[in-house]
Design an enzyme around this catalytic site. Structure first.
Site, mmCIF file in Angstrom:
data_model
loop_
_atom_site.group_PDB
_atom_site.id
_atom_site.type_symbol
_atom_site.label_atom_id
_atom_site.label_comp_id
_atom_site.label_asym_id
_atom_site.label_seq_id
_atom_site.Cartn_x
_atom_site.Cartn_y
_atom_site.Cartn_z
ATOM 1 N N CYS A 111 0.686 -0.851 0.189
ATOM 2 C CA CYS A 111 0.311 0.442 -0.004
ATOM 3 C C CYS A 111 1.190 1.076 0.223
ATOM 4 O O CYS A 111 0.252 2.445 -0.309
ATOM 5 C CB CYS A 111 -1.177 0.296 1.345
ATOM 6 S SG CYS A 111 -2.129 -1.192 1.281
ATOM 7 N N HIS A 249 -2.867 7.385 2.335
ATOM 8 C CA HIS A 249 -3.302 5.178 1.891
ATOM 9 C C HIS A 249 -4.959 5.066 2.525
ATOM 10 O O HIS A 249 -4.951 5.658 3.822
ATOM 11 C CB HIS A 249 -2.174 4.824 2.373
ATOM 12 C CG HIS A 249 -2.909 3.524 2.278
ATOM 13 N ND1 HIS A 249 -3.768 2.602 0.775
ATOM 14 C CD2 HIS A 249 -3.499 2.090 2.986
ATOM 15 C CE1 HIS A 249 -4.014 1.309 0.780
ATOM 16 N NE2 HIS A 249 -4.215 1.243 2.646
ATOM 17 N N ASN A 279 -10.119 0.058 0.111
ATOM 18 C CA ASN A 279 -8.486 0.082 0.211
ATOM 19 C C ASN A 279 -7.920 -0.824 -1.159
ATOM 20 O O ASN A 279 -8.073 -1.880 -1.599
ATOM 21 C CB ASN A 279 -8.247 -1.122 0.568
ATOM 22 C CG ASN A 279 -6.593 -0.625 1.320
ATOM 23 O OD1 ASN A 279 -6.072 -0.460 0.821
ATOM 24 N ND2 ASN A 279 -6.603 -1.553 2.359
HETATM 25 N N1 ACO Z 1 -19.350 -8.601 9.095
HETATM 26 C C1 ACO Z 1 -19.503 -8.354 9.982
HETATM 27 N N2 ACO Z 1 -18.495 -9.012 10.793
HETATM 28 C C2 ACO Z 1 -17.240 -9.018 10.717
HETATM 29 C C3 ACO Z 1 -17.181 -9.035 9.938
HETATM 30 C C4 ACO Z 1 -17.680 -8.395 8.558
HETATM 31 N N3 ACO Z 1 -17.347 -8.450 7.280
HETATM 32 N N4 ACO Z 1 -15.774 -9.308 10.253
HETATM 33 C C5 ACO Z 1 -15.647 -9.469 11.035
HETATM 34 N N5 ACO Z 1 -16.937 -10.233 11.697
HETATM 35 C C6 ACO Z 1 -17.005 -9.929 12.886
HETATM 36 C C7 ACO Z 1 -16.140 -10.577 13.601
HETATM 37 O O1 ACO Z 1 -15.974 -11.971 13.433
HETATM 38 C C8 ACO Z 1 -15.551 -10.648 15.091
HETATM 39 O O2 ACO Z 1 -16.879 -11.286 15.282
HETATM 40 P P1 ACO Z 1 -17.018 -12.089 17.012
HETATM 41 O O3 ACO Z 1 -16.233 -11.128 17.970
HETATM 42 O O4 ACO Z 1 -18.075 -12.785 16.739
HETATM 43 O O5 ACO Z 1 -15.432 -13.192 17.547
HETATM 44 C C9 ACO Z 1 -16.881 -9.138 15.053
HETATM 45 O O6 ACO Z 1 -16.392 -8.803 13.915
HETATM 46 C C10 ACO Z 1 -15.018 -8.305 15.431
HETATM 47 O O7 ACO Z 1 -14.114 -8.329 14.132
HETATM 48 P P2 ACO Z 1 -12.399 -8.374 14.690
HETATM 49 O O8 ACO Z 1 -11.621 -8.477 13.386
HETATM 50 O O9 ACO Z 1 -12.351 -8.074 15.613
HETATM 51 O O10 ACO Z 1 -13.369 -6.645 14.206
HETATM 52 P P3 ACO Z 1 -12.588 -5.347 14.402
HETATM 53 O O11 ACO Z 1 -13.338 -4.366 15.384
HETATM 54 O O12 ACO Z 1 -10.574 -4.560 14.886
HETATM 55 O O13 ACO Z 1 -12.645 -4.370 13.205
HETATM 56 C C11 ACO Z 1 -10.905 -4.315 11.041
HETATM 57 C C12 ACO Z 1 -11.593 -5.237 12.459
HETATM 58 C C13 ACO Z 1 -12.199 -3.030 10.578
HETATM 59 C C14 ACO Z 1 -10.339 -4.952 10.057
HETATM 60 C C15 ACO Z 1 -10.108 -3.531 12.287
HETATM 61 O O14 ACO Z 1 -8.725 -4.502 12.908
HETATM 62 C C16 ACO Z 1 -9.107 -2.771 11.268
HETATM 63 O O15 ACO Z 1 -9.984 -1.275 11.296
HETATM 64 N N6 ACO Z 1 -8.358 -2.460 10.914
HETATM 65 C C17 ACO Z 1 -7.320 -1.884 10.841
HETATM 66 C C18 ACO Z 1 -7.000 -2.497 9.194
HETATM 67 C C19 ACO Z 1 -7.266 -1.867 7.840
HETATM 68 O O16 ACO Z 1 -7.888 -1.148 7.531
HETATM 69 N N7 ACO Z 1 -7.025 -2.267 7.109
HETATM 70 C C20 ACO Z 1 -6.872 -2.401 5.794
HETATM 71 C C21 ACO Z 1 -5.762 -3.232 5.287
HETATM 72 S S1 ACO Z 1 -4.320 -3.212 5.236
HETATM 73 C C22 ACO Z 1 -3.468 -1.701 4.578
HETATM 74 O O17 ACO Z 1 -4.132 -1.353 4.043
HETATM 75 C C23 ACO Z 1 -2.427 -0.993 5.101
#
Ligand code: ACO
Length: 322
Positions: A111, A249, A279
Site C-alpha cells: 500500500c 492511503h 482499499n
Molecule cells: N461483517 C460482519 N462481522 C464481521 C466482519 C464482517 N465483514 N468481519 C469480521 N466480523 C466479526 C468478527 O467475526 C468478530 O466477531 P466475534 O466477535 O463474534 O468473533 C467481530 O466482527 C470483530 O472482529 P474484529 O476483527 O475484532 O473486528 P475489528 O473491530 O478489529 O475490525 C477491522 C476489523 C475493521 C479490519 C479493524 O481491525 C481495523 O480497522 N483495522 C485496520 C486495518 C485496516 O484497515 N486494514 C486494511 C488493509 S491493510 C492496509 O491497507 C495497510
C-alpha cells in the site's frame, strides 16, 4: 532540480459492489462495514485488467501533462497484483502506450507503493538521470481475496491511478520511507506452491490469499503515519497548518481520523475516496490525488502531503508543492 506533478489520471472497474451487495453473498452488513471502516462500496474488475486500467490512467495523466508517450524516459509501476508474473506491468503499459524510449520496471511496496515510486522518481530527477517519468499505482486485489473470509474481503477493491512527474523550476519536495520486515506476518499473502523435481521434502501448504491482523495494522498505522508526516514537514520546514491537503492511503476512515487528530488538523484537509473505492492498496493514493485534482481542489503552489502505509511493513510520505 525540482519536481512537479504535471498530470494525473485514474480508472476504476465498471462493476460497483456495495456493502449491501456483499450482504447477499456472505454474513455481513452495511452497518458493520461502514461503522468500522467508512467503506460503502468497492469496484471489482471483471473484464478489466491491471494493465488496462493502468493504461487508461496513464493516458489521462499524459494528456494533462501535454506529453506524448514517446517522450517518457521511465515508467515505474507500483503493484502487488500485476496481470502476469512476467512481463512486468510497467513493460505491458509501455507496450500499450507506445512509450518506446522509456525504461520500465515494477516496484512492490504494497500500500506504500505509489509513495515509494514518487520518492524514487524525485531521486532520479534530482540526480539528473531522467526528467520525464510516469508513475502508476494499480491493483486487482479481488484476485487475492479469500471470498469466504469476511474479515478481509470486504475491505479491498480494484483500480489504478497514475501521475506524470517532470523536472520543475521551483517548489519543494521532501520524502521519507521505511520498512520493518520483522513485522511481515501482520499482513501477508502466500505465493505459488513450490513444485519442482529437486525438492527433498513435501511442499509446504501455501495460503494464496490476503491474511491480516487488522488490529495490529491499525496500531501500526496510527503510530507510524503521523511520525513520517512530521519528518517530511520538518525536512520541508513547513508546519501542518501550511498544508492544504493530506492525501493518505485509504485503508480505513478511523485511521485517517486518528492521524488528523494526532497532527491536530481538521478532517476537511483529509479527502477520502474509500467510501466509494474501498482499499485499493498502491492505487489508493493516486486515485485520490486524481480525484482532488479533477475536482479543482489543487492550485499551483499549494503544499500537499501524500502518505502510504501497508504490508511489509512499509511506510512513506512526501511533502511537495503542487
Ligand atoms: N461483517 C460482519 N462481522 C464481521 C466482519 C464482517 N465483514 N468481519 C469480521 N466480523 C466479526 C468478527 O467475526 C468478530 O466477531 P466475534 O466477535 O463474534 O468473533 C467481530 O466482527 C470483530 O472482529 P474484529 O476483527 O475484532 O473486528 P475489528 O473491530 O478489529 O475490525 C477491522 C476489523 C475493521 C479490519 C479493524 O481491525 C481495523 O480497522 N483495522 C485496520 C486495518 C485496516 O484497515 N486494514 C486494511 C488493509 S491493510 C492496509 O491497507 C495497510
Amino acid at each position: 532540480m525540482r519536481v512537479k506533478i504535471a498530470g494525473t489520471g485514474s480508472c476504476l472497474p465498471r462493476l460497483r459492489v456495495t456493502n449491501d451487495d456483499l450482504g447477499t453473498i456472505m454474513d455481513t452488513s452495511d452497518a458493520w462495514i461502514r461503522s468500522r471502516t467508512g467503506i460503502g462500496a468497492r469496484h471489482i474488475a471483471v473484464e478489466e485488467t491491471t494493465t488496462g486500467m493502468s493504461v487508461e490512467a496513464a493516458r489521462q495523466a499524459l494528456e494533462e501533462a501535454g506529453m506524448k508517450p514517446e517522450e517518457l524516459e521511465l515508467i515505474i509501476a507500483a503493484t502487488l497484483t500485476p496481470d502476469h508474473v512476467l512481463p512486468p506491468l510497467s513493460c505491458e503499459v509501455q507496450r500499450e502506450l507506445g512509450a518506446v524510449h522509456a525504461a520500465a520496471y515494477d516496484l512492490c511496496a504494497a500500500c506504500s507503493g505509489f509513495v515509494f515510486a514518487l520518492n524514487t522518481a524525485q531521486a532520479y530527477i534530482q540526480s539528473g538521470m531522467y526528467r520525464k517519468i510516469l508513475i502508476i499505482g494499480a491493483e486487482t486485489l479481488s484476485k487475492l481475496m479469500d471470498w469466504t473470509d469476511r474479515s478481509t474481503c470486504v475491505l479491498f477493491g480494484d483500480g489504478a491511478g497514475a501521475a506524470v512527474i517532470t523536472a520543475g523550476e521551483e517548489g519543494i519536495f521532501a520524502g521519507t520511507q521505511g520498512s520493518d520486515g520483522a513485522k511481515g506476518d501482520v499482513l501477508s499473502c502466500g505465493g505459488r506452491p513450490l513444485e519442482h523435481p529437486f525438492q527433498r521434502k513435501e511442499a509446504e501448504a501455501v495460503h494464496p490469499y490476503v491474511k491480516m491482523n487488522g488490529q495490529e495494522v491499525y496500531k501500526f498505522a496510527v503510530r507510524t503515519v503521523p511520525k513520517c508526516i512530521s519528518q517530511v514537514l520538518e525536512q520541508a520546514q513547513w508546519q501542518p497548518q501550511d498544508i492544504s491537503l493530506f492525501l493518505l492511503h485509504q485503508a480505513n476512515q478511523r485511521i485517517i481520523e486518528a492521524v488528523a487528530k494526532r497532527i491536530r488538523q481538521p478532517m476537511e484537509k483529509f479527502p477520502v475516496c474509500l467510501e466509494e473505492c474501498g482499499n485499493i492498496s498502491a492505487a489508493s493514493v493516486p486515485v485520490l490525488l486524481d480525484r482532488v485534482n479533477k475536482e479543482g481542489r489543487l492550485q499551483r503552489g499549494d503544499r500537499i502531503v501524500l502518505a502510504g502505509f501497508g504490508a511489509g511493513l512499509t511506510w512513506g510520505a512526501a511533502a511537495l508543492t503542487w
